[in-house]
Write an enzyme that holds these catalytic residues in place. Structure first.
Site, mmCIF file in Angstrom:
data_model
loop_
_atom_site.group_PDB
_atom_site.id
_atom_site.type_symbol
_atom_site.label_atom_id
_atom_site.label_comp_id
_atom_site.label_asym_id
_atom_site.label_seq_id
_atom_site.Cartn_x
_atom_site.Cartn_y
_atom_site.Cartn_z
ATOM 1 N N CYS A 23 0.840 -1.199 0.000
ATOM 2 C CA CYS A 23 0.000 0.000 0.000
ATOM 3 C C CYS A 23 0.872 1.244 0.000
ATOM 4 O O CYS A 23 2.098 1.163 0.010
ATOM 5 C CB CYS A 23 -0.925 0.013 1.222
ATOM 6 S SG CYS A 23 -0.038 0.161 2.786
ATOM 7 N N ASP A 37 13.162 25.091 -31.367
ATOM 8 C CA ASP A 37 13.852 23.936 -31.939
ATOM 9 C C ASP A 37 15.347 24.140 -32.069
ATOM 10 O O ASP A 37 16.066 23.213 -32.437
ATOM 11 C CB ASP A 37 13.287 23.624 -33.336
ATOM 12 C CG ASP A 37 13.802 24.596 -34.388
ATOM 13 O OD1 ASP A 37 13.905 25.793 -34.077
ATOM 14 O OD2 ASP A 37 14.109 24.144 -35.504
ATOM 15 N N ASP A 64 8.769 30.088 -31.145
ATOM 16 C CA ASP A 64 9.873 30.554 -31.971
ATOM 17 C C ASP A 64 9.420 30.440 -33.429
ATOM 18 O O ASP A 64 8.661 29.529 -33.772
ATOM 19 C CB ASP A 64 11.101 29.683 -31.728
ATOM 20 C CG ASP A 64 12.242 30.043 -32.652
ATOM 21 O OD1 ASP A 64 12.635 31.211 -32.667
ATOM 22 O OD2 ASP A 64 12.711 29.146 -33.382
#
Length: 805
Positions: free
Chosen positions: A85, A700, A501
């Site tokens: 548990c 990127d 961007d």
């Protein structure tokens, strides 16, 4: 160094200059017990000499974090057995975090694993395993979601099923006998044998001590370590029923009294139902890691490689970088590499989500697990094993599923004190019934105590968050969205502003020819042929766009000579004895060419964000070509989706206002920040954060990395630079801006699911315990409810695996 002193090395992250190093060094030296501290900025390390009696690495870590930096240690994954548990997982986590040298430990109950960040100079994996074993559990180094792990899980499922069937066979006669006590079941025939107390004892005893052994063992280990878990509740509740019944049986036999009502069936049926719940839970938890299994199933098992001039089929693990690999039509690409021979269409949908196969030829990159559709390919292996793109994806998903979301902290705190509170409530219930509601009725009071003990279970609390994180992050990964941790999956739902961007994110990041406008009787193809032949020797991106356009038209370049680059103007070259000029107005003016009649169209194209190149041939104006970084087809749709989700969309770029606004208009972006230098992007993110915005930065490139790291959530386009993906919290493999909306949508769905789980886990205990204490639930019904509470939480989490994006 004095004998009582100790030296440790701390890996530090977040330093940017010498001032950072000096600040950390000064801070560490102020700590009581630190004799010396030396911070090396280049190596991002700090050596600390200290007295372990006065201070510890935990205090160093806290001090460094207080100064705004971090400690980056090694990571180890451990498989843990014996947890039942949330109290167990909280206990192990607490124990590991107390170890000197452990930076952070998180224990995942459904995955039965621990992820530990630590300092190898101070603690080892063996120390962690010993600590877990001292706490009464089993541990070993985790080898990943491999075949062995899957087999162990399947074995556990079968083991629980076997226990349930054994327990059921013995419990059914007891349940049959119990049913005869109700007036509405008086029609049932119950063999006298089943009513015999000694037969009931014989049936209940194997269930109590064979099936119940795991609960006694778990309870003993927990109590030995001054803790309590679900096993304690089960052991107490069933033992009370069993031993009280045994006492009554012996007393009645010795005194020759009439046999009173016994509770053997209560303990046996309770254990049977709990084991049934454990079986369902094991099956459901196995399904929660289906995403990992699916990803691993994408890998090829073997590869056809060239060895000593011949083709040899070898296991995937034996492929090494530099091997030449043959891929036949219909086969999976085994590893990452570069095509050296052949041409084919490759299905990359497993990686990009794009259903249309991509044409591949010599020089193109291939990704492992993609499928070669219709041609033969020979490739050179460049990345194998854990370095392949698929292996990295699996690693990110595993780390996300093993991490802990901040929302789980409340449940963890409650789980740590849950069992003692329940035991206290059970005793209080017994006393109220024995002295108040049913004075002197020990049997009635005991029944209510048992019901309270078994209705309460911290399992549902412990499973509520991790199962949702596992299911949500796994489902997102199937759509090319990689959350690097549970905290990022949680934080993404708070985003109210997305900064995009421009280059490579909103646009493709590579210029292409968009317009070919000949003049003075020149044909389009002739103009493109002459321009492409002239630009063939130039490395400028705009020149390469013209060359690529010529190749796409299948035009063969004409021979050229006397190529001359004119910086700031353009180029001059001779093609088939014709003088060709390509460049701007200054170039044309310098050579006496007047393109004035084209200025109107030129201005129109430039207002659209395109770069226009004028072409002059043999002293006359021949036309112009427009080149632009084109917008991705899905960008406008993605921006629209974000707006529908009530998210502000901004675009940031180093381009001039005219170009930036032209692109923004095409995709529907109203907020534009143009002319920003690479180092200024992070500053713009900070400015918006100071206005109370929750920012997701999407980029990127290498120059996006600082902004990605500073934003509340950094999203890297998967087709971009590795450093951008390293700095980001989420990687969008497909390169499709729709993935941004998908990531936010998946985060919102997951958090909603977690809140549902936590609500029902809390509500279940808040309602169930008073219900049982009031006498409205028989112990066996309370046991059934407890057994299925955790199953319902897991099943609710698994709904996330059916979400369509």
């Amino acid at each position: 160094m004095e004998p009582n002193l100790k030296e440790t090395t701390l890996p530090i992250s977040g330093m940017t200059c010498a001032a950072c190093a000096m600040r950390i060094e000064k801070g560490l030296k102020k700590l009581d017990g630190v004799e010396d501290a030396n911070v090396n900025l280049a190596l991002e390390r700090s050596k600390v000499v200290y007295d372990p009696q006065k201070t510890s690495s935990k205090q160093f870590q806290q001090k460094i974090e207080d100064l705004g930096y971090g400690i980056s240690g090694e990571k180890e994954k451990l498989e843990i057995t014996g947890m039942t548990c949330a109290a167990c997982s909280a206990r192990i986590e607490k124990g590991l975090n107390k170890l000197e040298g452990v930076i952070e430990a998180t224990v995942n109950l459904p995955l039965e694993s621990a992820t530990v960040s630590y300092l190898p100079s101070q603690v080892s994996a063996a120390d962690m395993i010993r600590k877990i074993e001292d706490l009464g559990y089993g541990a070993r180094l985790k080898k990943g979601e491999g075949e062995q792990t899957a087999q162990l899980r399947e074995k556990e499922i079968q083991n629980q099923l076997g226990k349930f069937l054994f327990s059921l066979i013995l419990s059914l006669p007891l349940l049959w006998a119990m049913a005869s006590h109700f007036s509405f079941t008086s029609f049932l025939y119950v063999p006298a044998m089943f009513m015999n107390p000694w037969v009931q004892l014989a049936l209940a005893t194997p269930v109590q001590f064979v099936i119940g052994k795991q609960f006694y063992s778990g309870a003993y280990k927990a109590l030995k370590n001054k803790s309590a878990n679900m096993d304690v509740l089960v052991a107490l509740g069933t033992s009370a029923a069993y031993f009280y019944s045994l006492y009554l049986s012996i007393r009645s036999a010795v005194r020759g009294l009439h046999m009173p009502e016994l509770y053997f069936e209560t303990s046996a049926v309770l254990l049977t139902l709990i084991i049934l719940g454990k079986w369902f839970e094991a099956r459901a938890k196995g399904r929660s890691s289906d995403a990992i299994k699916k990803l691993m199933g994408l890998q090829a098992k073997t590869a056809l490689v060239e060895r000593d001039g011949s083709e040899v089929e070898v296991p995937l693990a034996e492929v090494i970088p530099g091997d030449l690999v043959y891929i036949k039509p219909g086969e999976k690409v085994p590893v990452d590499g570069e095509v050296v021979e052949g041409r084919s269409a490759v299905d990359e949908s497993m990686l990009t989500g794009e259903s249309v196969p991509v044409d591949k030829e010599a020089g193109d990159l291939l990704i492992g697990a993609t499928i070669n559709r219709n041609g033969f390919l020979k490739m050179k292996a460049t990345k194998v094993g854990k370095d392949t793109a698929l292996s990295q994806i699996i690693k990110v998903v595993e780390e996300a599923q093993g991490s802990k979301a901040p929302i789980q902290r409340l449940a963890d705190r409650i789980s740590g004190i849950f069992v003692p509170i329940v035991v206290g409530l059970a005793v209080l219930t017994f006393l109220i019934w024995f002295f108040g509601v049913s004075p002197g009725d020990f049997s009635e009071s005991l029944e209510k105590l048992i019901a309270v003990l078994v209705i309460a279970c911290p399992c549902a609390l412990g499973l509520a968050t991790p199962t949702s994180i596992m299911a949500g992050s796994g489902r997102a990964a199937e759509y090319g969205i990689l959350f690097k941790g549970g905290e990022h999956l949680e934080n993404t739902h708070r985003i109210d502003t997305v900064i995009l961007d421009k280059t490579g994110t909103v646009t493709y990041g590579r210029p292409v020819v968009t317009d070919i406008l000949p003049e003075n009787g020149m044909e389009k193809e002739e103009l493109l042929l002459l321009a492409g032949s002239a630009e063939r020797n130039s490395e400028h991106p705009l020149a390469q766009a013209i060359v690529e356009a010529m190749k796409e038209k299948k035009l063969t370049a004409l021979p050229s000579r006397e190529f001359e680059a004119l910086p700031g103007h353009g180029i001059k070259v001779h093609i088939q004895d014709r003088s060709v000029l390509i460049g701007n107005r200054k170039l044309m003016k310098e050579y006496g060419i007047n393109p004035e009649k084209a200025f109107g169209k030129m201005k129109e194209l430039e207002e659209q964000g395109k770069t226009v190149m004028l072409v002059g041939i043999e002293g006359g104006f021949a036309g112009m070509l427009a080149v632009a970084d084109t917008v991705k087809e899905t960008s406008k749709e993605a921006v629209g989706r974000l707006k529908e989700m009530h998210i502000d969309v901004w675009m940031i770029t180093g381009d001039n206002d005219r170009t930036a606004n032209a692109i923004a208009r095409q995709v529907g972006i109203e907020h534009v920040i143009a002319g920003v230098l690479p180092e200024g992007k992070a500053e713009e993110v900070k400015n918006l954060q100071e206005k109370g915005k929750k920012i997701a930065m999407v980029g990127d490139g290498i120059n996006d990395a600082p902004a990605l790291a500073l934003a509340d959530i950094g999203m890297a386009i998967g087709t971009g630079a590795d450093v951008a993906m390293e700095a980001a919290d989420i990687t969008l493999i497909r390169g499709d801006l729709n993935s941004i909306a998908d990531a936010i949508f998946m985060s919102r769905k997951t958090i909603r699911n977690i809140k549902q789980n936590l609500f029902w886990a809390f509500a279940y205990n808040a309602i169930g315990i008073p219900f049982a204490a009031s006498g409205f639930l028989a112990p066996w019904l309370a046991g059934a409810a407890m057994a299925f509470s955790s199953v319902s939480v897991v099943l609710n989490a698994l709904r996330l695996q059916r979400i369509k994006l």
